[in-house]
Design a protein around this motif. Structure first.
Motif, short mmCIF file in Angstrom:
data_model
loop_
_atom_site.label_atom_id
_atom_site.label_comp_id
_atom_site.label_asym_id
_atom_site.label_seq_id
_atom_site.Cartn_x
_atom_site.Cartn_y
_atom_site.Cartn_z
N ALA A 92 12.36 -11.59 18.09
CA ALA A 92 11.37 -10.65 18.62
C ALA A 92 11.44 -10.50 20.13
O ALA A 92 10.63 -9.77 20.72
N LEU A 130 6.16 -12.54 24.52
CA LEU A 130 7.01 -11.36 24.44
C LEU A 130 6.77 -10.56 25.72
O LEU A 130 5.85 -9.74 25.79
N GLU A 133 6.40 -6.52 25.99
CA GLU A 133 5.44 -5.80 25.15
C GLU A 133 4.09 -5.74 25.84
O GLU A 133 3.45 -6.76 26.08
N ASN A 137 -0.71 -8.02 20.61
CA ASN A 137 -0.22 -8.45 19.30
C ASN A 137 0.20 -9.92 19.38
O ASN A 137 0.36 -10.46 20.48
N THR A 153 2.11 -11.27 22.88
CA THR A 153 2.68 -10.30 23.80
C THR A 153 2.12 -10.48 25.20
O THR A 153 1.06 -11.11 25.39
N ILE A 297 4.89 -2.65 18.89
CA ILE A 297 5.98 -3.51 19.37
C ILE A 297 7.23 -2.63 19.49
O ILE A 297 7.61 -1.95 18.54
N HIS A 299 10.38 -3.68 20.35
CA HIS A 299 11.66 -4.36 20.11
C HIS A 299 12.36 -3.78 18.88
O HIS A 299 11.69 -3.41 17.89
N ALA A 302 11.31 -4.93 15.40
CA ALA A 302 9.88 -4.85 15.09
C ALA A 302 9.64 -4.53 13.62
O ALA A 302 8.79 -5.15 12.97
N SER A 306 7.56 -6.83 10.94
CA SER A 306 6.23 -6.22 11.05
C SER A 306 5.15 -6.97 10.28
O SER A 306 3.98 -6.98 10.68
N PHE A 309 3.00 -9.86 12.23
CA PHE A 309 2.18 -9.63 13.41
C PHE A 309 0.69 -9.49 13.10
O PHE A 309 0.29 -9.17 11.97
N VAL A 313 2.94 -2.69 13.91
CA VAL A 313 3.87 -2.59 15.03
C VAL A 313 4.35 -1.17 15.28
O VAL A 313 4.92 -0.89 16.33
#
Length: 636
Positions: A92, A130, A133, A137, A153, A297, A299, A302, A306, A309, A313
């Motif tokens: 991620a 992350l 982001e 999340n 994030t 998200i 990335h 994601a 998904s 999370f 996302v």
């Protein structure tokens, strides 16, 4: 529904996952065979409604190649995920937060995670951020609580208050404690496998476009060019691959949505504060007014991740049949019991309040522990008073944390000279370890296992050879005086389960109930019974009888001289392979053995039960965790 029931539900959902996976594979195989039949007829210039003989093994070959792609993709992805939560966090785009980080927002995050971990009696997870982001999340990942990671994030750090952050972490701890993580890890591999056909089709199209000569033809120079055939075949497989995408989203929506409701409710239960997770969800909704989705998200992985999370996302996964998460409005209605307004989520510009370097346990950090009136690490105001700065720093540094482990084994005077000789001969850390050991010896016994929990993220940063060296040195220190005490066994059991090379791997279920492990259960009941006899001043037979009755067993306790810690370790290894709903019966039997007509549990007994829980991958029961809450660190 408790931890073990959720574990069993996770196993049943795994069976649902297998059924959907089989249906997806059948649909893909049929579609691939139909597409390849069409391509074969087209390349031969034969009318679609006319008879034509296919080569021998044509459909069998198509089927085998398709199954190999799906099975190989699943196997490869699961192999890539063998490191558990760390592998997912890196997929991620996560950055590991050093346990000794002094960045204020990261320090706050680490403290909140440590609070939850210590209160729930599991190893403190590694923490990832992350950085790219900006939305709100988070996720938790891993095969078991011993090697879980928590990732958030950058937007979660910058846009949430401490209470809201605590609600988010409580939500993720629900996934850790309720057994969701292992199912989610398997789901990643399965989804990758059934979507391999689309990837193979994309590669064929690229190959036809760049590597096959555009004018090349087959041997009799009839029919379409080879480049066109390869391209059309790839395009057909790419289109068929969306069957995998369809089933992948269907599987994720079937598995994920109800678990998010449960995790939201657990976050409220853990923190006793609906405005924690509720405020975070309100800010996700409010942030969606500024960006396309407040939990988005960006990335590339994601979609694949998904279902892990906190929030959806991608906008395409917000509503409808394939929604991976319930609507924010419905989640808020369940948290608050009424409709509430959304909140703006600006980035915090002001300097956050300085966080203490060690956490204070929240006033109601876990659903497994009665809400205490005082911190487990401090006084009634929740302030830290007696954890020395040198320990504070040591538990957060990967190399110094090793000295903390050795110091925990040196906390008693007996046999120290022999242990010091081992340390000085091997690592030259004798002076530091002795200094830390004296500090630890001045603390109450109830602080020692939580201290080890705090050191786990730093210890897990060590490469595996260094972890093995820690385990080997611990074994040598224990053996230095030619005897093994119960406290040494407890520490070694926890260390082995959390630092061993196989600590993060999934453990298969081999035994449906305790009846399949009567001898091993008798060993564990006998060990606890002999300790209860020592602590409670009662016959071991009386303590054993209570536990045996709870386990629907009979007989007498095994003589203490026949137990031996190797025999106990073997029993724990087998017990860890019990089915989820069999483990609570074992824990209840052990608790019944440990206490006689009172809810007060000695620290030695609580430590042993905590080690057993660590060895079989379950959270500690409330009465065990409450023991640590009742022994105030400030009283040292």
């Amino acid at each position: 529904m408790n931890f073990f029931e959720h574990q069993d539900q996770a196993r049943r959902q795994t069976r649902t996952l297998v059924i959907l996976f089989i249906l997806a594979v059948i649909a893909i195989v049929i579609a691939v065979n139909a597409a390849m039949a069409f391509v074969w007829l087209w390349t031969k210039g034969v009318r679609m409604d006319g008879p034509y003989g296919y080569p021998r093994g044509f459909f069998a070959t198509n089927t085998l190649v398709t199954l190999a792609l799906i099975g190989g993709g699943t196997a490869i992805e699961l192999f890539n995920l063998r490191d558990g939560g760390d592998a997912v966090a890196k997929m991620a785009g996560g950055r590991l937060v050093a346990p000794a980080s002094t960045v204020l927002l990261e320090r706050r995050l680490l403290n909140v995670v440590e609070e939850m971990a210590i209160a729930s009696g599991i190893a403190c997870p590694k923490v990832y951020v992350l950085d790219r982001e900006d939305a709100i999340n988070a996720f938790a990942a891993g095969y078991n609580p011993n090697e879980a990671v928590v990732a958030v994030t950058r937007g979660t750090l910058q846009r949430l208050t401490r209470d809201e952050l605590q609600g988010v972490i409580g939500h993720e701890f629900s996934h850790i404690l309720n057994g969701d993580m292992r199912l989610n890890m398997r789901l990643i591999g399965v989804l990758f496998g059934i979507q391999m056909i689309a990837g193979f089709g994309q590669h064929l199209m690229d190959f036809a476009r760049y590597f096959v000569p555009a004018r090349s033809r087959n041997r009799d120079d009839k029919g379409p060019s080879a480049a066109l055939v390869v391209f059309v075949t790839g395009a057909a497989l790419f289109a068929i691959g969306y069957i995998g995408v369809f089933f992948g989203r269907l599987i994720k929506s079937a598995v994920s949505r109800q678990r998010e409701f449960l995790a939201d409710a657990s976050a409220v239960q853990f923190t006793r504060n609906p405005d924690g997770i509720g405020g975070a969800l309100r800010k996700i909704g409010g942030l969606s007014r500024e960006m396309e989705l407040g939990s988005r998200i960006t990335h590339p992985n994601a979609e694949q991740l998904s279902h892990l999370f906190l929030g959806a996302v991608k906008p395409s996964l917000v509503a409808g049949l394939f929604a991976t998460h319930p609507p924010i409005e419905e989640r808020l209605r369940r948290v608050y019991g009424r409709k509430v307004e959304l909140l703006d989520a600006p980035v915090q510009e002001e300097t956050p309040q300085q966080e203490p370097m060690l956490p204070d346990i929240p006033f109601a950090a876990t659903g497994f522990v009665p809400a205490p009136s005082a911190s487990a690490f401090g006084n009634s105001a929740g302030e830290l008073t007696d954890l020395a700065p040198q320990l504070d720093s040591a538990v957060r540094d990967p190399h110094a944390a090793r000295a903390v482990v050795y110091a925990l084994l040196l906390a008693q005077e007996a046999g120290r000279d022999a242990q010091m000789a081992v340390l000085n001969a091997d690592a030259g850390q004798g002076a530091l370890v002795a200094y830390l050991a004296d500090t630890i010896a001045a603390m109450p016994k109830s602080a020692r296992l939580p201290l080890l929990d705090l050191a786990m993220p730093a210890l897990r940063q060590l490469p595996q050879p260094a972890r093995d060296a820690v385990l080997a040195m611990a074994a040598r220190l224990i053996a230095a005086d030619n005897r093994v005490t119960l406290s040494e066994f407890v520490l070694q059991t926890v260390l082995q389960r959390r630092l061993d090379a196989h600590a993060g791997r999934a453990v298969p279920v081999r035994y449906a109930d305790m009846a399949s492990l009567r001898q091993e259960v008798a060993v564990l009941l006998s060990l606890v019974a002999h300790l209860a006899a020592k602590c409670n001043g009662e016959p071991a037979s009386a303590a054993y009888a209570r536990g045996a009755a709870a386990a629907s067993m009979g007989g007498d306790p095994i003589d203490v001289s026949l137990l031996g810690f190797e025999r106990v370790r073997s029993a724990l290894t087998a017990a860890n392979q019990l089915a989820p709903l069999a483990k609570p019966m074992l824990i209840r039997a052990l608790v019944a053995t440990a206490i006689a007509g009172t809810r007060d549990m000695p620290v030695d007994t609580a430590d042993l039960l905590r080690a057993i829980c660590a060895a079989i991958d379950v959270p500690v029961p409330a009465i065990v965790a409450a023991t640590y809450m009742q022994h105030d660190w400030a009283g040292a």
